[in-house]
Design a protein around this motif. Structure first.
Motif, mmCIF file in Angstrom:
data_model
loop_
_atom_site.group_PDB
_atom_site.id
_atom_site.type_symbol
_atom_site.label_atom_id
_atom_site.label_comp_id
_atom_site.label_asym_id
_atom_site.label_seq_id
_atom_site.Cartn_x
_atom_site.Cartn_y
_atom_site.Cartn_z
ATOM 1 N N UNK A 1 -9.957 97.766 -70.349
ATOM 2 C CA UNK A 1 -11.300 97.834 -70.998
ATOM 3 C C UNK A 1 -10.969 97.884 -72.518
ATOM 4 N N UNK A 2 -10.221 98.779 -73.091
ATOM 5 C CA UNK A 2 -9.767 98.932 -74.486
ATOM 6 C C UNK A 2 -10.109 97.593 -75.379
ATOM 7 N N UNK A 3 -9.496 96.448 -75.175
ATOM 8 C CA UNK A 3 -9.600 95.341 -75.932
ATOM 9 C C UNK A 3 -11.251 94.678 -75.842
ATOM 10 N N UNK B 1 -0.396 97.947 -73.660
ATOM 11 C CA UNK B 1 0.530 97.025 -73.067
ATOM 12 C C UNK B 1 1.603 97.713 -72.511
ATOM 13 N N UNK B 2 2.197 98.739 -73.119
ATOM 14 C CA UNK B 2 3.462 99.435 -72.669
ATOM 15 C C UNK B 2 3.133 100.304 -71.623
ATOM 16 N N UNK B 3 1.731 100.822 -71.608
ATOM 17 C CA UNK B 3 1.265 101.703 -70.426
ATOM 18 C C UNK B 3 1.393 101.060 -69.020
ATOM 19 N N UNK C 1 -4.843 90.032 -67.906
ATOM 20 C CA UNK C 1 -6.161 90.297 -68.669
ATOM 21 C C UNK C 1 -5.777 91.285 -69.787
ATOM 22 N N UNK C 2 -5.159 92.373 -69.346
ATOM 23 C CA UNK C 2 -5.061 93.514 -70.240
ATOM 24 C C UNK C 2 -3.940 92.933 -71.471
ATOM 25 N N UNK C 3 -2.768 92.607 -70.875
ATOM 26 C CA UNK C 3 -1.509 92.160 -71.864
ATOM 27 C C UNK C 3 -2.160 90.810 -72.811
ATOM 28 N N UNK C 4 -2.783 89.974 -72.622
ATOM 29 C CA UNK C 4 -3.214 89.111 -73.361
ATOM 30 C C UNK C 4 -4.576 89.511 -74.196
#
Length: 318
Positions: free
Chosen positions: A286-288, A72-74, A38-41
Motif C-alpha cells: 500500500x505504501x507506493x 522492497x527488502x521487507x 506489485x509491491x516491488x514494481x
C-alpha cells in the motif's frame, strides 16, 4: 554461535502456513505473488521518480526513498519463502535460514518504525518552522538520521535474536506461521521465556513506542499550527502533505504494537498470522499506492514521466 546451536535439538522448522487446503493454497499463491510483484514494481517506480525529478530532491522524499527501498527488502525477506512453501511439498526451513529470516524481518520492521517517526518530525519542522526547515533538515542531517535508523535497528534485532536463539528448543518444531518471527519461535522454547519477553518488550518501547510518541507529539504540534493558519488553502496544503504519512503510520503501527507489545500468553495464532500479513505484505504494497495517489507532487512527476515516455515512443515510430 556454538552456544546457540548447542541449545537446539531441532535442525529445521516446519511451517503450517496460512492454509492446508491445496485449492486455497493455490489461490493464496496467486494472490500473494501478485502482491509481491506489485509491491516491488510500485516501490521501484517511486524511487526512480524521486531520483529523476529535481524538485523532489527534498528531505521528505529522501526519507520516502528510504522507505520504498526498505519495503522492497521487507517483503522480499518473507514472501518468497511463503510462496515456495505454498507450491512445494516440503514446507520446512533450516535453523540457520530461519535465524537469518527472523533477524532481517525484525530489523526491517524496526527500521520502518524509526523511519516513520523521523518522517513525522520532518513534517513538523516543515509546517511549524518553515523558515528554518532547510537548515534543520539539511542533507547531512537527513543522512545521519537515516543511518541511525538502520544501524540501531540492526543492532537491536541482533540482541533480540541472540537471546531468542539461546533458549533450548527440544521439540516440537512445527511453526503455526508462514515465516520465522520471534513470537512464534519463542512459543516452541522448552523453558521459561519471561526474561526474553521482557527484553523484547523493552526494545519494543525503545524502537516502536518512542518513535510512535514522536509521531503523536509532532502531529499534535502540526494540528495546533494548522488551526492558527488563516488561509483555508494553507490549511489544506499542510494537512494534505501529512495525509499519506498518517495513513501508513496507522496501518503499520497498529499491527506492530499489537504483536510485539502484549504478553505471548494472550496471543491467538490464527489472528497473529492475519495481523502479520498486514504489516509484512499489505503495508509494503500500500505504501507506493498511498504516496502516489494522495501526494500531488508524486502524481505530477508520474504524469510527467509517462508523458515523456509516450513522446519518446512517438518519436521512435516516426
Amino acid at each position: 554461535m556454538d552456544m546457540i546451536k548447542a541449545n537446539f535439538t531441532v535442525t529445521e522448522f516446519v511451517f503450517l502456513g496460512l492454509s492446508s487446503q491445496p485449492t486455497i493454497q493455490l489461490v493464496l499463491f496467486i494472490m500473494f505473488l501478485f502482491f509481491y510483484l506489485l509491491t516491488v514494481a510500485g516501490n521501484i517506480i517511486i524511487i526512480t521518480i524521486i531520483q529523476i525529478e529535481p524538485h523532489l530532491q527534498t528531505p521528505m522524499y529522501f526519507f520516502l526513498t528510504n522507505l520504498s527501498f526498505l519495503d522492497i527488502c521487507y517483503i522480499s525477506t518473507n514472501v518468497p519463502q511463503m510462496l515456495s512453501n505454498m507450491v512445494g511439498k516440503k514446507k520446512t526451513i533450516p535453523f540457520s535460514s530461519c535465524a537469518t529470516q527472523m533477524y532481517f524481518s525484525l530489523s526491517f520492521g524496526m527500521i520502518e518504525c524509526v523511519l516513520l517517526g523521523i518522517m513525522a518530525y520532518d513534517r513538523y519542522v516543515a509546517i511549524c518552522h518553515p523558515l528554518h526547515y532547510t537548515v534543520i533538515m539539511s542533507r547531512s542531517t537527513c543522512v545521519q538520521l537515516a543511518a541511525i535508523s538502520w544501524s540501531s535497528s540492526f543492532l537491536s534485532s541482533m540482541v533480540i535474536n541472540v537471546l531468542t536463539l539461546s533458549l533450548p528448543y527440544c521439540g516440537p518444531n512445527v511453526l503455526n506461521h508462514f515465516f520465522c518471527e520471534v513470537p512464534s519461535i519463542l512459543s516452541l522454547a522448552c523453558t521459561d521465556t519471561s526474561f526474553t519477553e521482557m527484553v523484547i518488550f523493552i526494545f519494543s518501547i525503545i524502537i516502536v513506542f518512542i518513535p510512535f510518541l514522536l509521531i503523536v507529539v509532532s502531529y499534535a504540534q502540526i494540528l495546533l499550527s494548522v488551526l492558527r493558519m488563516r488561509s483555508a488553502s494553507g490549511r489544506h496544503k499542510a494537512l494534505s502533505t501529512c495525509a499519506s504519512h498518517l495513513t501508513v503510520v496507522t496501518l503499520f503501527y497498529g499491527t506492530a504494537i499489537f504483536t510485539y507489545m502484549r504478553p505471548q500468553s494472550k496471543s491467538s495464532r490464527a489472528g497473529d498470522k492475519i495481523i502479520a500479513v498486514v504489516y509484512t505484505v499489505i503495508t509494503p504494497m500500500f505504501n507506493p499506492l498511498i504516496y502516489s495517489l494522495r501526494n500531488q507532487d508524486v502524481k505530477g512527476a508520474l504524469r510527467k514521466a509517462i508523458a515523456q515516455q509516450r513522446t519518446r515512443a512517438l518519436l521512435m515510430r516516426q
